[in-house]
Design an enzyme around this catalytic site. Structure first.
Site, PDB file in Angstrom:
ATOM      1  N   ASP A 194      14.501 -15.797  33.942  1.00  0.00           N
ATOM      2  CA  ASP A 194      14.438 -16.051  32.626  1.00  0.00           C
ATOM      3  C   ASP A 194      15.691 -15.280  31.923  1.00  0.00           C
ATOM      4  O   ASP A 194      15.966 -14.219  32.576  1.00  0.00           O
ATOM      5  CB  ASP A 194      13.063 -15.630  31.892  1.00  0.00           C
ATOM      6  CG  ASP A 194      12.978 -16.457  30.616  1.00  0.00           C
ATOM      7  OD1 ASP A 194      13.872 -16.841  29.991  1.00  0.00           O
ATOM      8  OD2 ASP A 194      11.816 -16.820  30.100  1.00  0.00           O
TER       9      ASP A 194
HETATM   10  C1  NOJ Z   1      13.889 -17.295  27.235  1.00  0.00           C
HETATM   11  C2  NOJ Z   1      12.464 -18.204  27.383  1.00  0.00           C
HETATM   12  O1  NOJ Z   1      11.528 -17.731  27.794  1.00  0.00           O
HETATM   13  C3  NOJ Z   1      12.794 -19.372  27.956  1.00  0.00           C
HETATM   14  O2  NOJ Z   1      11.736 -20.235  27.849  1.00  0.00           O
HETATM   15  C4  NOJ Z   1      14.117 -20.201  27.651  1.00  0.00           C
HETATM   16  O3  NOJ Z   1      14.213 -21.108  28.783  1.00  0.00           O
HETATM   17  C5  NOJ Z   1      15.119 -19.218  28.019  1.00  0.00           C
HETATM   18  N1  NOJ Z   1      15.028 -18.045  27.141  1.00  0.00           N
HETATM   19  C6  NOJ Z   1      16.597 -19.818  27.699  1.00  0.00           C
HETATM   20  O4  NOJ Z   1      16.703 -19.916  26.340  1.00  0.00           O
END
Ligand code: NOJ
Length: 743
Positions: free
Chosen positions: A281
């Site tokens: 993430d």
């Molecule tokens: C953080 C989020 O937790 C995730 O769901 C997302 O895909 C990523 N950022 C990328 O934006």
């Protein structure tokens, strides 16, 4: 090696594995690392050097670390193509993979995933994901970070909006359908199609258990619950051929998921057999330092690479340190090669080498296409759950209808969280849809946006019917947006109480991104309608249900508590050694009911549907056999109905304590007034199985209750049921020897 005469990876006739091997053999260590680097918003002017050096394998186009609620300028095919030209100018000509969070729609926005879950309909979810992919591809996106398949028990957690609710079986069914929709079919077979995206099952694993519903908080999770609840949708996504998986932000049992070697390597790759790339993430590699497992990014990169995180989303830790880690021997080059191989294999599967560019004229042709809007309208109606109705709905022609409240005229607020490319100007408001529909019946529709409640009350007094549209702004839903109170936002209940006093007839529509605690609305007005943030065609979808043009068919994908303090309220809780007696004097709470206000699976139609007794084709299920469970449904009312018959089972004897109610099947049945239909489910051992702590399937025998019901009961209660004796399958014999697994 001279790459010019051995560019076999560019030849589509060479088998994929050989293309990847040829490419890998030609790469320098730095070029390999480049494939594992995901950069945020590269700019062709500023970052041309990096792109042409092969230092960036993928790009995320995002508005920031909490992008879910921040709308940005979006991406365009021309921009993606410009980046691609720079990447293709690199020594080996490896194309760039452009990613974006395209979650529940692109320019045409569908209901939030929680709303799509209310349809209990995998075909609808698949279709929405397909159109989402088609529209995003037209803007040059090739990889989406969806679906989120976290099972979310606690509606305080803002991210409950992004998933398919609280049930592992339903999340698995719908998550797999979304994967198929994004990727153009099962097993990733359609990945190279013009209208497909690589999907990403996230957030691996257990994120839906964030303590107290607080985003990014720690998770404590036992292995059996992990297997039967939280891993289950990831298994389903892997089985559906999901191309990528995202490791989550949180810790599980004190180890950050981005450094969790046992869960990533042994379970995800080993047991689940996932062969694609794992992406971290956002900055989660860097966050390993904050979790206290590494002192710096060198240590963090070491842990993440060893754990099996292939792509570093935006931290830059791999870009800076991975090559040195390999050179120093801290990370084995073979391990790095595996990660690179997985990224390259995905690029080959996507057809990126053959078709690296997007068609720059396509967006104008496909965005908001009439058939996309039509699907969005159907999906929006499916995300509406009728909770209470004294007969005022469906709406009948009256002299004047007054529609009020912040959601009466809301546009982009209907889109919900994670709608980076949706636009408010495309949205049909509830007020406009009402005007459009009721004008034909000669009904006068007056509108106010509720900014001045005293004025709203005045207008309400003069109307025959008032429709009050309240609820949550999307800004308090989604990532980093948890709430401590599940009640309506401040002041709304008070305004509704005032409206109830002055209105002749009041219908309340609550638009929301999460299940709410609506105790204050329990007796307020004549009808209560819940609409999960419904998307571009939200106004039409909601009005289609209010008027009965579409029979209400939405069902709650999560239970709704009376008050916040009751959560979590899983319908599939364990029986307890001191079971609850709903009629007895002792409850679980001294100050409140033990039951939810509205249980999982609940939703009314405009006709009552009666359930006959459950009939089983046999009283015993032997090895290899199937028992048919059936029930007769009858539409006892005067309106068409779409009933969602739900199959629940309870195992009364097993080597672990099993839930009082496990959802294992759903069928949606259209019933004309007075019509009777038989609904049949096939019950076999696969349906009744559970997993042990090591993830092995167990088919244990014993007495089971089989229920076919309109919603989940408390303590396993609602709906007709029958008893089924089940013979064990051979694997069940070893389960008894494995008591130590449960610790
Ligand atoms: C953080 C989020 O937790 C995730 O769901 C997302 O895909 C990523 N950022 C990328 O934006």
């Amino acid at each position: 090696m001279s790459t010019d005469d051995t560019r076999r990876w560019l030849d589509p006739d060479v088998p994929a594995g050989e293309r990847v091997a040829a490419l890998l053999a030609a790469m320098t260590l730095e070029e390999k690392v480049g494939q594992l680097v995901q950069m945020a918003n590269p700019d062709v002017e500023r970052h041309a050097d990096l792109l042409t050096a092969g230092a960036v394998g993928s790009a995320i186009v995002a508005s920031g670390a909490y992008a879910g609620n921040v709308r940005d300028a979006g991406t365009q095919a021309s921009h993606a193509n410009a980046l691609q030209r720079a990447a293709l100018a690199s020594r080996l000509g490896i194309p760039l993979l452009v990613a974006r969070d395209v979650v529940h729609g692109h320019r045409t926005v569908f209901p939030i995933p929680l709303g799509q879950a209310a349809s209990f309909d995998p075909d609808l979810v698949r279709a929405c994901a397909r159109v989402t992919a088609r529209e995003a591809r037209a803007d040059g996106v090739r990889w989406t970070f969806a679906p989120m398949v976290d099972v979310a028990l606690d509606p305080r957690w803002g991210r409950v909006a992004e998933g398919y609710g609280q049930d592992a079986w339903l999340t698995s069914l719908l998550g797999a359908a979304a994967v198929e929709g994004f990727q153009g079919g099962p097993d990733g077979a359609g990945l190279a199609e013009e209208e497909s995206l690589a999907a990403c099952a996230k957030h691996y694993v257990g994120y839906g258990m964030a303590q107290g519903g607080r985003d990014y908080a720690e998770v404590d999770l036992g292995p059996v619950t992990l297997q039967n609840r939280h891993l289950r949708p990831f298994r389903a996504a892997v089985d559906a051929g999901v191309a990528t998986v995202m490791s989550a932000f949180h810790t599980v049992d004190r180890v950050p998921m981005t450094a969790h070697e046992p869960l990533l390597r042994d379970v995800l790759r080993g047991d689940l057999g996932f062969a694609g790339p794992v992406v971290s993430d956002w900055d989660a590699v860097g966050e390993i330092v904050r979790h206290g497992l590494a002192m710096d990014l060198t240590g963090a990169a070491t842990l993440a690479l060893r754990a099996g995180v292939d792509v570093d989303m935006v931290t830059g830790a791999y870009a800076t340190h991975a090559a040195d880690l390999v050179r120093s021997g801290a990370v084995d080059e073979a391990l790095l090669d595996d990660a690179v191989r997985r990224v390259l294999a995905l690029k080959v599967r996507l057809g990126l080498f053959e078709r690296p560019f997007a068609d720059e004229g396509r967006a104008a042709r496909v965005h908001l296409a009439p058939e996309h809007r039509a699907l969005a309208r159907r999906a929006a109606a499916s995300a509406v759950v009728l909770l209470r109705n004294d007969g005022v709905l469906p709406l009948r022609p009256v002299g004047r209808v007054h529609v009020t409240g912040p959601f009466a005229t809301a546009t982009e607020e209907l889109l919900g969280t994670w709608t980076l490319d949706g636009r408010g100007e495309d949205v049909v408001t509830i007020a406009d849809a009402l005007r459009e529909r009721l004008a034909a019946d000669g009904v006068e529709v007056t509108v106010d946006d509720g900014r001045f409640p005293d004025a709203s009350h005045l207008a309400a007094r003069e109307a025959d019917l008032v429709i009050a549209c309240v609820g949550e702004h999307p800004l308090r839903t989604g990532e980093a947006n948890s709430v401590a109170s599940l009640e309506l936002p401040p002041g709304q209940a008070e305004v509704l109480e005032g409206l109830a006093r002055v209105s002749r007839t009041l219908v309340v529509v609550v638009v929301t991104g999460r299940p709410l605690a609506l105790e204050r609305l329990a007796h307020l007005g004549s009808a209560l309608v819940l609409a999960f943030h419904p998307g571009t065609e939200g106004g039409h979808g909601i009005v289609d249900v209010l008027t009965g043009d579409v029979p209400p068919s939405g069902r709650l994908p999560a239970s709704m508590p009376w008050v916040t303090g009751q959560v979590p309220m899983p319908h599939d809780h364990l029986p307890s050694g001191r079971p609850l007696d709903p009629a007895g004097p002792l409850g679980r709470y001294r100050d409140h009911s033990d039951a939810p206000q509205y249980p999982f699976g609940f939703g009314l139609g405009y006709s009552a549907v009666e359930y006959g007794p459950v009939r089983l084709s046999a009283e015993r299920l032997g090895a290899g056999e199937v028992v048919r469970a059936s029930v007769i449904l009858r539409n006892a009312g005067e309106h068409p109905a779409v009933e969602t018959a739900q199959l629940y089972v309870q195992a009364h004897l097993a080597s672990i304590s099993r839930p009082v109610s496990e959802l294992v099947g759903v069928q949606k049945v259209a019933l004309a007034p007075g019509e009777e239909r038989e609904v049949t489910f096939d019950v076999d051992h696969a349906l009744l199985a559970h997993r042990d702590a090591r993830g092995r399937l167990r088919h244990e025998g014993g007495p089971f209750t089989v229920r076919i019901a309109p919603f989940a009961g408390v303590g396993g209660g609602a709906g007709p049921s029958a008893q089924l004796d089940v013979d064990p399958l051979p694997d069940a014999a070893d389960a008894a020897d494995d008591g130590d697994d449960q610790t």
